[in-house]
Design a protein around this motif. Structure first.
Motif, PDB file in Angstrom:
ATOM      1  N   PHE A   1       0.721  -1.131  -0.127  1.00 15.02           N
ATOM      2  CA  PHE A   1       0.176  -0.063  -0.081  1.00 15.02           C
ATOM      3  C   PHE A   1       0.927   1.252   0.051  1.00 15.02           C
ATOM      4  O   PHE A   1       2.134   1.131   0.245  1.00 15.02           O
TER       5      PHE A   1
ATOM      6  N   GLU B   1      -1.210  12.756  -3.536  1.00 14.21           N
ATOM      7  CA  GLU B   1      -0.384  11.770  -3.304  1.00 14.21           C
ATOM      8  C   GLU B   1       0.724  11.785  -3.931  1.00 14.21           C
ATOM      9  O   GLU B   1       0.916  12.280  -5.014  1.00 14.21           O
TER      10      GLU B   1
ATOM     11  N   LYS C   1       5.917   4.043  -6.845  1.00 13.69           N
ATOM     12  CA  LYS C   1       5.273   2.813  -7.008  1.00 13.69           C
ATOM     13  C   LYS C   1       6.075   1.507  -6.047  1.00 13.69           C
ATOM     14  O   LYS C   1       7.406   1.702  -5.621  1.00 13.69           O
TER      15      LYS C   1
ATOM     16  N   ASN D   1      -4.526  -2.520  -8.545  1.00 14.18           N
ATOM     17  CA  ASN D   1      -4.693  -1.454  -7.301  1.00 14.18           C
ATOM     18  C   ASN D   1      -5.996  -0.584  -7.433  1.00 14.18           C
ATOM     19  O   ASN D   1      -6.461  -0.692  -8.568  1.00 14.18           O
ATOM     20  N   PHE D   2      -6.359  -0.140  -6.247  1.00 12.34           N
ATOM     21  CA  PHE D   2      -7.335   0.685  -6.035  1.00 12.34           C
ATOM     22  C   PHE D   2      -7.144   1.586  -4.769  1.00 12.34           C
ATOM     23  O   PHE D   2      -6.205   1.461  -4.296  1.00 12.34           O
ATOM     24  N   ARG D   3      -7.797   2.638  -4.820  1.00 11.79           N
ATOM     25  CA  ARG D   3      -7.738   3.813  -3.847  1.00 11.79           C
ATOM     26  C   ARG D   3      -9.027   3.610  -2.922  1.00 11.79           C
ATOM     27  O   ARG D   3     -10.111   3.424  -3.265  1.00 11.79           O
TER      28      ARG D   3
ATOM     29  N   TYR E   1      -5.425   5.758   0.984  1.00  7.96           N
ATOM     30  CA  TYR E   1      -4.623   4.397   0.660  1.00  7.96           C
ATOM     31  C   TYR E   1      -4.853   4.116  -0.675  1.00  7.96           C
ATOM     32  O   TYR E   1      -5.889   3.943  -1.293  1.00  7.96           O
ATOM     33  N   LYS E   2      -3.501   3.979  -1.428  1.00  9.50           N
ATOM     34  CA  LYS E   2      -3.553   2.983  -2.649  1.00  9.50           C
ATOM     35  C   LYS E   2      -3.095   1.695  -2.411  1.00  9.50           C
ATOM     36  O   LYS E   2      -2.022   1.524  -1.842  1.00  9.50           O
TER      37      LYS E   2
ATOM     38  N   TYR F   1      -2.485  -2.259  -3.232  1.00  6.81           N
ATOM     39  CA  TYR F   1      -2.142  -3.275  -4.261  1.00  6.81           C
ATOM     40  C   TYR F   1      -2.128  -4.538  -3.467  1.00  6.81           C
ATOM     41  O   TYR F   1      -2.119  -4.773  -2.298  1.00  6.81           O
TER      42      TYR F   1
END
Ligand SMILES: Nc1ncnc2c1ncn2[C@@H]1O[C@H](COP(=O)(O)OP(=O)(O)OP(=O)(O)O)[C@@H](O)[C@H]1O
Length: 418
Positions: free
Chosen positions: A103, A168, A172, A292-294, A311-312, A314
């Motif tokens: 994350f 943000e 990565k 991934n998503f937020r 929070y992003k 993975y």
């Protein structure tokens, strides 16, 4: 003529056979019959269980529960302990679930003014005129204030926006942060039904040992009926490395296959598990790599001001797919399969006739004895042809078929009488 037709209709006629005394064709015929019998018994009945009625409309319910903890320590979030409540999304135990493995947190964001992220192409600027006041930044994080923020006079900057600040960072993950995710376990409860046979079952072994589920872990050989799977074992069985997959995320399919022969009894109806990577076609270098998503968690400080932590995440998405079919003895498929097998046997006679009439040395004498040339009165023919076509136009195919047979037999009788 009418009496002859009625007699012809009511009399029983049997087929006439010619014994050819040809051994080669006889052997060929028997071989053909043996092959057909072999096909019916071996393939249709033993392999394909053609005597069974099949129900492939499986009805299924799946519920999942993940257990395990992981610890992370990052500069943004500090020391954190992650439980299933945090890393399983959604937490309700559905058949499609996402397990967070890495994350990127942007903590304590507050509504205000800040520079747009460098990641957003449309937020770049060199002068204030590039940032039109009140305009939204396309694929960005807020609305432009009309100012261009630059670190120094020469470099390009990004537009100032009003939104959740700070934006943000453009980072990565290089490795999975929830390293212990590999050891998390997932409990898959699956209930199935075959409505045609009013049959239902679950994938959980019937045992009196209360601690069975706490101790067992799925293993094809040792524990094939244990419904608890270690995540690392799932990815290994799907042919991939958990830590490689966990860095940027991916998707895994867990297939539960129920193939049940209900004639053998309930205990023989058990699930088989298969594991596959669903995003395997995407290579590591592809722009579509990863998953991934937020999501955000909102809170207020003592003064009542609203904050959020973005929070992003993975992770690996697990899809549980249930397929299956059940078969049970029934008289109808048995009769249908025997009938179609016998019909195929009829093709043997046709094939042997061709060999006999066209490929053997005595073909002329066979032909002479097999075919009788009929002579009949012309007026009969014309009447029958008219009836024939009238019925054909009316699409009475069955009547037409029987009438044709009766006509031919009537003509044969007429010839014999002559
Ligand atoms: N993911 C998992 N890994 C290992 N054991 C599990 C897992 N999920 C459930 N179990 C164990 O399987 C048993 C049955 O689980 P079930 O959810 O039906 O009961 P429970 O008492 O509500 O479970 P719990 O309160 O421990 O989550 C329990 O002993 C539970 O601890």
């Amino acid at each position: 003529m009418a009496t002859a037709a009625i007699n012809s209709l009511l009399n029983y006629k049997t087929e006439k056979y010619i014994d050819t005394k040809n051994k080669a064709v006889g052997v060929l015929h028997r071989l053909f019959q043996l092959s057909v019998i072999g096909y019916i018994i071996g393939w249709v009945f033993i392999v394909k269980q053609g005597y069974q009625e099949i129900d492939d409309a499986i009805q299924s319910s799946v519920i999942t529960k993940v257990k395990g903890t992981a610890v992370t320590n990052t500069s943004e979030s500090g020391l954190l302990v992650w439980g299933p409540e945090e890393y399983v999304i959604p937490p309700q135990g559905e058949d499609v679930l996402f397990v967070v493995t890495s994350f990127l947190e942007t903590p304590n964001q507050k509504m205000g003014y800040c520079a747009e992220s460098h990641k957003v192409l449309n937020g770049h600027c060199s002068v204030d005129e590039d940032c039109k006041k009140g305009k939204m930044v396309e694929s960005g994080h807020g609305v432009m204030s009309g100012k261009c923020i630059r670190n120094n006079e020469k470099s390009n900057g990004t537009c100032e926006i009003f939104g959740w600040c700070p934006t943000e960072k453009n980072i990565k993950p290089q490795k999975p942060l929830l390293k212990n995710a590999e050891n998390f376990t997932i409990y898959i409860k699956n209930f199935i039904q075959f409505p045609k046979f009013s049959f239902s079952k679950s994938n959980i072994l019937k045992t009196t040992d209360q601690s069975y589920l706490k101790k067992c872990r799925y293993d094809e050989k040792q524990y094939p009926y244990c419904p608890i799977f270690r995540l690392g074992d799932i990815t290994r069985r799907a042919g991939c490395n958990f830590q490689d997959m966990a860095t940027l995320g991916g998707a895994i399919g867990i297939v539960i296959q129920w193939d049940c022969d209900l004639d053998k009894g309930t205990s023989h109806c058990n699930p088989e598990y298969q594991f596959t990577r669903l995003d395997a076609t995407v290579s590591n270098k592809s722009i579509a790599t990863g998953f991934n998503f937020r999501h955000a968690r909102y809170f207020k400080n003592a003064a009542g001001e609203s904050y959020r932590s973005l929070y992003k995440v993975y992770g690996i998405r697990f899809h549980i797919l249930v397929y299956g079919k059940a078969g049970k003895f029934a008289i109808v498929p048995l009769v249908v399969n025997i009938g179609s097998g016998l019909a195929v046997m009829g093709a043997g006679t046709f094939f042997c006739d061709i060999v006999l009439l066209y490929l053997t040395t005595g073909k002329k004498s066979y032909k002479d004895q097999k075919f009788e040339v009929l002579k009949y009165e012309k007026q009969h023919t014309s009447v029958f042809i008219v009836v024939y076509y009238l019925l054909l136009i009316k699409r009475s195919y069955i009547i037409h078929y029987y009438l044709t047979i009766e006509v031919i037999q009537f003509l044969q009788i007429s010839v014999r009488k002559k």
